[in-house]
Design a protein around this motif. Structure first.
Motif, PDB file in Angstrom:
ATOM      1  N   ARG A   4       0.849  -1.191   0.000  1.00  0.00           N
ATOM      2  CA  ARG A   4       0.000   0.000   0.000  1.00  0.00           C
ATOM      3  C   ARG A   4       0.887   1.243   0.000  1.00  0.00           C
ATOM      4  N   THR A   5       0.692   2.127  -0.972  1.00  0.00           N
ATOM      5  CA  THR A   5       1.481   3.347  -1.077  1.00  0.00           C
ATOM      6  C   THR A   5       1.333   4.174   0.199  1.00  0.00           C
ATOM      7  N   ALA A   6       2.490   4.614   0.761  1.00  0.00           N
ATOM      8  CA  ALA A   6       2.460   5.224   2.079  1.00  0.00           C
ATOM      9  C   ALA A   6       2.877   6.683   2.111  1.00  0.00           C
ATOM     10  N   ASN A   7       3.481   7.207   1.063  1.00  0.00           N
ATOM     11  CA  ASN A   7       3.814   8.634   1.090  1.00  0.00           C
ATOM     12  C   ASN A   7       3.636   9.254  -0.284  1.00  0.00           C
ATOM     13  N   ALA A   8       3.556  10.578  -0.319  1.00  0.00           N
ATOM     14  CA  ALA A   8       3.258  11.278  -1.569  1.00  0.00           C
ATOM     15  C   ALA A   8       4.349  11.115  -2.603  1.00  0.00           C
ATOM     16  N   ALA A   9       5.608  10.946  -2.146  1.00  0.00           N
ATOM     17  CA  ALA A   9       6.718  10.794  -3.086  1.00  0.00           C
ATOM     18  C   ALA A   9       6.795   9.392  -3.677  1.00  0.00           C
ATOM     19  N   ASN A  10       5.974   8.467  -3.166  1.00  0.00           N
ATOM     20  CA  ASN A  10       5.968   7.071  -3.631  1.00  0.00           C
ATOM     21  C   ASN A  10       7.264   6.354  -3.326  1.00  0.00           C
ATOM     22  N   THR A  11       7.982   6.791  -2.284  1.00  0.00           N
ATOM     23  CA  THR A  11       9.229   6.136  -1.890  1.00  0.00           C
ATOM     24  C   THR A  11       9.039   5.194  -0.708  1.00  0.00           C
ATOM     25  N   ALA A  12       7.817   5.095  -0.187  1.00  0.00           N
ATOM     26  CA  ALA A  12       7.541   4.218   0.945  1.00  0.00           C
ATOM     27  C   ALA A  12       6.229   3.492   0.714  1.00  0.00           C
TER      28      ALA A  12
END
Length: 638
Positions: free
Chosen positions: A568-576
Motif C-alpha cells: 500500500r502506497t504510504a507517502n506522496a513521493a511514492n518512496t515508501a
C-alpha cells in the motif's frame, strides 16, 4: 431482475423477512449476497465499506441511504438500531434510482416480527472491553411495531487508548392501510473519556518502526467527549400504479471537548516532536431528505417506470479555532506524560452547505431480455465558508448530472451490464498537519464508467465481475509549502469480482476481490512534487469468508474470515509502502436453548497470527493495525 423487485419493494414499503430475525440467528456470511460488503449486527465482511468503495469514500460521494431513501450523514447511524448495512455496486445497485459514482451504502433498521422478543447481548469486546446491548422488538397488533434499543460500551483499542459510549434509540412503524408504511426513528450515543492515540507523521514519509502495542503513549488529558444523534421519518406507499417514497432526516455530531494528537518529523529512531490540538464545540449537523414519486406502466412483457425526485440537504459545520500544545521531543510508543497546559481555543470556522437536486428518471424492465435505467439531475450547490479574520467565501455550482445503465439477459443465468454516472461530492477539509489545517475544500465533479457480468451457476453458486474507471480531482499536501490543495486528477481503473455459494450441505462461502490501478496526473506529478500513485491505495485486496455447520453437532458452526492486501502506497513521493499482509480470523458459534429461550455463544480470535502493521491515511499519517484479540459474546432472545 432481482434489483427491480427490490426497488419496488422499497418504494412500496415492503421489507425482507430476514429483517425480523432474532439476534441469535444473525450471521453475516449466510446473509451476504456477494463479497462486496455486508455488515449484520457487529460483524462485517466484504471488500468495501462506507469509507472505501473502489478506492473512494461512498459517504463523501453522498451515497448513503436509509432503507432506500437518500440521507446525508453527519454521523453513522447508532449500531443498536441498525440491523444491517449493504454496499451495492454494479448490478447490485440496479433498482436504486439516481445513483452517484462510488456505490451505494444502504442501511436497514431493525424491525419487529410477529412476537415480542427481548434480545440481550453481553460482549467481551476487543481487548476485554465490555459491551451490553438490549433490543426489545414489540408488535402492537397487526399494524404497529416498536423497537427499543440501548447499549453500554467500555471500549479498548490496540493503541492502549479507551473510551466509554452509551447508545440508545427506538423505531416505530405503522401500516395504517395495506401498501402504506410510516416509520419514525431516533438513534444516538453519548461518549466520554475517549483518549486520543497520536497519529505518526515521519520526516520522510517512510513507515515507522515497530512499537509495543497496547501501551498508550498519548496524554491522558487529551480526550474527547460529546454526543451524536440521527432521527427522522420515512413514508412508503403504493396507490395502484403510483409509488411514493419520502424521508426527512436530521443528523448531528458534536464534540464538546476535542483533542487530537500527533507526532511530526519522526526519524528512524522513532523520535519526533509531539503536539496536541485542543478545541471545543466542534459540530456538524445536517438536515436532509428526499421525495420520490414514480408511476409504473405495464405493456405486455415490458414494465416502464417514470420517476421524479427532489433531494435536499442543509449542512452547518463549526470547526477549528484549535489551540496548539507543543510538548517537545518524544519517542513514539513510549509513554511520556506531560502536565496539561493552559489552552484557550479561538474562534471557529463557519462552514454552511445548501444543496438541492431535482431529477427525472426512467426505468424499463423487459422480461428475460433487458433492463434500462436513465436519470438526469440538476443540482444547485452553495457553500459558504467564513474563516475567523477573513471575509466569507462563497462557492456556487449548478451542474447537470446524469446516470445511464443497461443490463442484458442473453440467457436465464447470464446478465451483462454497462453504466456511466456523473456526480458532485464533498472533499472535506485540510488535515491537522497541513499549513492550512481545517481549510474548506471545494466540491468535486466526478465521473464513473463500468461494465460487468453476473452468472448463476447450477447448484446455487453466483459469480459477478466488473471493470470500472473513476476520475476525481486529487487533493494532498503540497511539499513546497505544506498546503493541502488540489494537485491534479486521480483515476481509479480496476476490476472487481465476487463469488458466493454453498458447495456442501451446511457450508456457505463468499469471497470478493478488487484489483486497482490508481494514478495521479497533473502538474504536481510532472514537477516531481508528488508521485503518480496516491497515498493509501493498494493494487490488490481480497476478502473471503466461510461458515460451516458441523453435521452431528446440533447448533455448532465454525467460521473463518481471511483478507489479503498487496503493498500500500504510504507517502506522496511514492518512496515508501506498507508491506503486503494477510490476516486470518477464526470463530465458532453454539446455538442452543435455555428452557424456551434461544441462546447463542459466539467466540472469535481475530488476527490469529498477531501480524504487526500500520495503517496510513490520505494525509500520510500512520496509526496501528489491531493485533491478535479474543472476543466472546452471549446472546439470548427472551
Amino acid at each position: 431482475m432481482r434489483g427491480w423487485a427490490l426497488g419496488l419493494a422499497l418504494v412500496a414499503g415492503g421489507w425482507p423477512l430476514a429483517a425480523a430475525a432474532q439476534r441469535t440467528a444473525e450471521n453475516t456470511v449466510r446473509e451476504a449476497e456477494d463479497g462486496f460488503g455486508k455488515s449484520v449486527g457487529s460483524e462485517s465482511i466484504g471488500i468495501y465499506a462506507s469509507g472505501e468503495v473502489r478506492g473512494f469514500s461512498a459517504t463523501e460521494a453522498g451515497n448513503n441511504r436509509i432503507e432506500g431513501v437518500y440521507w446525508d450523514r453527519a454521523v453513522a447511524l447508532s449500531s443498536v438500531i441498525t440491523r444491517e448495512t449493504t454496499t451495492r455496486v454494479g448490478l447490485s445497485a440496479f433498482g436504486y434510482p439516481l445513483p452517484a459514482p462510488t456505490g451505494i451504502i444502504d442501511h436497514e433498521m431493525r424491525r419487529a416480527g410477529t412476537k415480542t422478543v427481548v434480545s440481550v447481548q453481553l460482549n467481551s469486546g476487543e481487548y476485554l472491553g465490555t459491551d451490553l446491548v438490549v433490543d426489545a422488538a414489540i408488535p402492537v397488533g397487526d399494524r404497529i411495531s416498536l423497537n427499543l434499543d440501548a447499549g453500554l460500551y467500555d471500549d479498548e483499542y490496540v493503541s492502549g487508548a479507551g473510551g466509554w459510549y452509551a447508545s440508545y434509540g427506538g423505531i416505530a412503524r405503522v401500516r395504517p392501510v395495506d401498501g402504506v408504511e410510516l416509520t419514525g426513528f431516533y438513534g444516538g450515543y453519548s461518549f466520554g473519556d475517549e483518549e486520543q492515540a497520536p497519529t505518526i507523521f515521519t520526516a520522510d514519509g517512510h513507515v515507522p518502526g515497530r512499537i509495543v502495542r497496547r501501551r498508550f503513549f498519548g496524554q491522558d488529558w487529551a480526550d474527547m467527549a460529546g454526543q451524536t444523534f440521527n432521527y427522522g421519518t420515512l413514508a412508503k406507499a403504493m396507490f395502484g400504479k403510483w409509488q411514493v417514497a419520502a424521508g426527512a432526516f436530521r443528523s448531528r455530531f458534536a464534540r464538546d471537548e476535542y483533542h487530537t494528537a500527533f507526532f511530526r518529523g519522526v526519524d528512524a529512531n522513532g523520535v519526533g516532536r509531539s503536539f496536541v490540538l485542543a478545541g471545543a464545540d466542534q459540530t456538524t449537523a445536517s438536515t436532509s431528505g428526499e421525495l420520490r414519486v414514480s408511476r409504473l406502466i405495464e405493456d405486455g412483457p415490458r414494465r416502464h417506470r417514470l420517476l421524479a425526485s427532489v433531494r435536499a440537504r442543509d449542512v452547518a459545520a463549526r470547526y477549528g479555532g484549535l489551540a496548539t500544545a507543543d510538548l517537545g521531543l518524544a519517542t513514539i510508543g513510549v509513554p511520556d506524560p506531560k502536565a496539561q497546559p493552559s489552552l484557550v481555543p479561538g474562534e471557529r470556522t463557519r462552514d454552511d452547505v445548501r444543496q438541492t437536486s431535482y431529477a427525472l428518471g426512467y426505468e424499463l424492465r423487459w422480461a428475460r431480455l433487458l433492463e434500462l435505467n436513465l436519470g438526469l439531475t440538476r443540482t444547485d450547490y452553495r457553500k459558504t465558508v467564513a474563516v475567523p479574520g477573513a471575509p466569507a467565501v462563497l462557492q456556487h455550482d449548478r451542474p447537470w448530472l446524469w446516470n445511464a445503465a443497461l443490463a442484458l439477459l442473453p440467457t436465464e443465468r447470464l446478465t451483462l451490464y454497462a453504466a456511466t454516472t456523473r456526480g458532485l461530492e464533498e472533499s472535506g477539509i485540510a488535515p491537522g498537519n497541513a499549513s492550512n489545517p481545517g481549510a474548506a475544500l471545494p466540491a468535486l465533479r466526478t465521473r464513473q464508467y463500468e461494465a460487468g457480468a453476473r452468472y448463476a451457476f447450477p447448484g446455487g453458486w453466483r459469480a459477478t465481475a466488473a471493470v470500472f474507471d473513476i476520475a476525481k480531482p486529487y487533493f494532498d499536501l503540497d511539499r513546497r509549502d505544506g498546503m493541502f490543495r488540489q494537485l491534479g486528477t486521480v483515476t481509479h481503473r480496476g476490476a472487481e469480482a465476487s463469488l458466493s455459494g454453498s458447495p456442501l450441505a451446511g457450508l456457505s462461502m463468499v469471497a470478493g476481490m478488487v484489483w486497482l490501478r490508481p494514478r495521479v496526473t497533473g502538474q504536481a506529478v510532472d514537477d516531481g512534487r508528488i508521485g503518480p500513485r496516491p497515498i493509501g491505495r493498494t493494487p490488490l485486496f481480497i476478502d473471503a469468508s466461510a461458515d460451516y455447520r458441523i453435521p452431528g453437532l446440533a447448533g455448532v458452526s465454525i467460521d473463518a474470515h481471511a483478507t489479503f492486501e498487496a503493498r500500500r502506497t504510504a507517502n506522496a513521493a511514492n518512496t515508501a509502502a506498507l508491506p503486503a499482509r494477510a490476516i486470518l480470523d477464526l470463530g465458532a458459534r453454539y446455538r442452543s436453548r435455555i428452557g424456551r429461550v434461544p441462546t447463542l455463544l459466539r467466540l472469535q480470535v481475530r488476527n490469529v497470527a498477531d501480524t504487526f502493521g500500520w495503517r496510513v491515511s490520505g494525509g500520510g499519517g500512520y496509526t496501528l493495525l489491531p493485533g491478535r484479540r479474543v472476543t466472546a459474546s452471549l446472546t439470548a432472545d427472551f
